[in-house]
Design an enzyme around this catalytic site. Structure first.
Site, PDB file in Angstrom:
ATOM      1  N   GLY A  46       0.843  -1.192   0.000  1.00 50.37           N
ATOM      2  CA  GLY A  46       0.000   0.000   0.000  1.00 50.37           C
ATOM      3  C   GLY A  46       0.874   1.237   0.000  1.00 50.37           C
ATOM      4  O   GLY A  46       2.020   1.198   0.469  1.00 50.37           O
ATOM      5  N   GLN A  51       3.546   9.784   0.598  1.00 54.13           N
ATOM      6  CA  GLN A  51       4.811   9.036   0.645  1.00 54.13           C
ATOM      7  C   GLN A  51       5.681   9.271  -0.585  1.00 54.13           C
ATOM      8  O   GLN A  51       6.860   8.920  -0.578  1.00 54.13           O
ATOM      9  CB  GLN A  51       4.532   7.536   0.805  1.00 54.13           C
ATOM     10  CG  GLN A  51       3.931   7.201   2.169  1.00 54.13           C
ATOM     11  CD  GLN A  51       3.717   5.716   2.316  1.00 54.13           C
ATOM     12  OE1 GLN A  51       2.693   5.200   1.889  1.00 54.13           O
ATOM     13  NE2 GLN A  51       4.696   5.027   2.869  1.00 54.13           N
ATOM     14  N   CYS A  89       6.061  -0.182   7.027  1.00 57.65           N
ATOM     15  CA  CYS A  89       5.742   0.967   6.188  1.00 57.65           C
ATOM     16  C   CYS A  89       6.940   1.302   5.307  1.00 57.65           C
ATOM     17  O   CYS A  89       8.078   1.284   5.780  1.00 57.65           O
ATOM     18  CB  CYS A  89       5.419   2.161   7.094  1.00 57.65           C
ATOM     19  SG  CYS A  89       5.024   3.675   6.207  1.00 57.65           S
ATOM     20  N   LEU A  90       6.693   1.616   4.037  1.00 62.66           N
ATOM     21  CA  LEU A  90       7.777   1.980   3.117  1.00 62.66           C
ATOM     22  C   LEU A  90       8.538   3.216   3.597  1.00 62.66           C
ATOM     23  O   LEU A  90       9.716   3.379   3.285  1.00 62.66           O
ATOM     24  CB  LEU A  90       7.219   2.258   1.714  1.00 62.66           C
ATOM     25  CG  LEU A  90       6.664   1.060   0.938  1.00 62.66           C
ATOM     26  CD1 LEU A  90       6.036   1.538  -0.370  1.00 62.66           C
ATOM     27  CD2 LEU A  90       7.752   0.031   0.654  1.00 62.66           C
ATOM     28  N   HIS A 131      -4.120   1.873   7.717  1.00 65.48           N
ATOM     29  CA  HIS A 131      -2.746   2.382   7.737  1.00 65.48           C
ATOM     30  C   HIS A 131      -2.575   3.516   6.716  1.00 65.48           C
ATOM     31  O   HIS A 131      -1.997   4.565   7.034  1.00 65.48           O
ATOM     32  CB  HIS A 131      -1.791   1.217   7.421  1.00 65.48           C
ATOM     33  CG  HIS A 131      -0.344   1.578   7.304  1.00 65.48           C
ATOM     34  ND1 HIS A 131       0.628   1.076   8.148  1.00 65.48           N
ATOM     35  CD2 HIS A 131       0.312   2.389   6.422  1.00 65.48           C
ATOM     36  CE1 HIS A 131       1.808   1.577   7.786  1.00 65.48           C
ATOM     37  NE2 HIS A 131       1.655   2.369   6.741  1.00 65.48           N
ATOM     38  N   GLU A 132      -3.102   3.305   5.506  1.00 69.22           N
ATOM     39  CA  GLU A 132      -2.931   4.321   4.450  1.00 69.22           C
ATOM     40  C   GLU A 132      -3.785   5.560   4.726  1.00 69.22           C
ATOM     41  O   GLU A 132      -3.333   6.682   4.463  1.00 69.22           O
ATOM     42  CB  GLU A 132      -3.249   3.730   3.075  1.00 69.22           C
ATOM     43  CG  GLU A 132      -2.385   2.543   2.644  1.00 69.22           C
ATOM     44  CD  GLU A 132      -0.888   2.757   2.774  1.00 69.22           C
ATOM     45  OE1 GLU A 132      -0.424   3.913   2.684  1.00 69.22           O
ATOM     46  OE2 GLU A 132      -0.165   1.771   2.993  1.00 69.22           O
ATOM     47  N   HIS A 135      -2.008   7.815   6.947  1.00 71.22           N
ATOM     48  CA  HIS A 135      -0.998   8.636   6.254  1.00 71.22           C
ATOM     49  C   HIS A 135      -1.593   9.961   5.770  1.00 71.22           C
ATOM     50  O   HIS A 135      -0.923  10.998   5.804  1.00 71.22           O
ATOM     51  CB  HIS A 135      -0.435   7.898   5.034  1.00 71.22           C
ATOM     52  CG  HIS A 135       0.734   7.010   5.333  1.00 71.22           C
ATOM     53  ND1 HIS A 135       1.919   7.473   5.866  1.00 71.22           N
ATOM     54  CD2 HIS A 135       0.906   5.679   5.155  1.00 71.22           C
ATOM     55  CE1 HIS A 135       2.766   6.453   5.999  1.00 71.22           C
ATOM     56  NE2 HIS A 135       2.177   5.360   5.584  1.00 71.22           N
TER      57      HIS A 135
END
Ligand code: CO
Length: 159
Positions: A46, A51, A89-90, A131-132, A135
């Site tokens: 995701g 990001q 997470c990225l 989670h997204e 963000h």
């Protein structure tokens, strides 16, 4: 499609609240394709626009292998249950910790053409969606646990 740089923890952009997408034109399509390419390259499931440094409410999630869901301007309309599982997470390389999330989530969102849709998910995909969406509001999974906060503060206290 081009791979963009991932904004990492410690960069203040990650803490900003993203604005609604209002223009459903070519630039949104390009952004979504680039987000997808970036996620594939970095091995995530995701990604939120913030990001890649774009403060707009756009998300891409790989809901099944090779199948991508684009979520624009999402709102959570229903949640049910709770489940704790490991998360990463990225934007926070090499750190994982357990986070409690709803077991089930229902969202209302728009697609890349601006058409409204509802989407329901449970377990892993519900976790990804929550989670997204976090963000988009400047929230990171490390905010939820003491272990995460200790890790986070190593990066954010420096700034
Ligand atoms: Co993330």
């Amino acid at each position: 499609m081009s791979v963009r740089n991932i904004v990492k923890i410690g960069n203040a952009t990650l803490r900003k609240k993203s604005k609604p997408v209002v223009d459903f034109g070519e630039s949104l399509s390009t952004l979504l394709e680039d987000m997808k390419a970036t996620m594939q390259e970095k091995g995530g499931v995701g990604i939120a626009a913030v990001q890649v440094g774009v403060l707009r409410r756009a998300i891409v999630i790989e809901v099944e292998e090779g199948e991508y869901l684009e979520i624009i301007n999402p709102e959570i309309v229903k949640t049910r249950g709770k489940v704790t599982d490991s998360e990463g997470c990225l934007s926070i390389p090499d750190f994982y910790c357990d986070v409690e999330r709803p077991k089930y989530v229902k969202i209302k969102a728009q697609d890349r053409n601006g058409d409204e849709f509802y989407f329901e998910a449970k377990d892993y995909i519900a976790r990804c969606i929550c989670h997204e969406i976090d963000h988009l509001n400047g929230v990171l999974f490390v905010d939820y646990t003491e272990e995460g906060q200790i890790y986070r503060d190593r990066f954010e206290r420096l700034n």
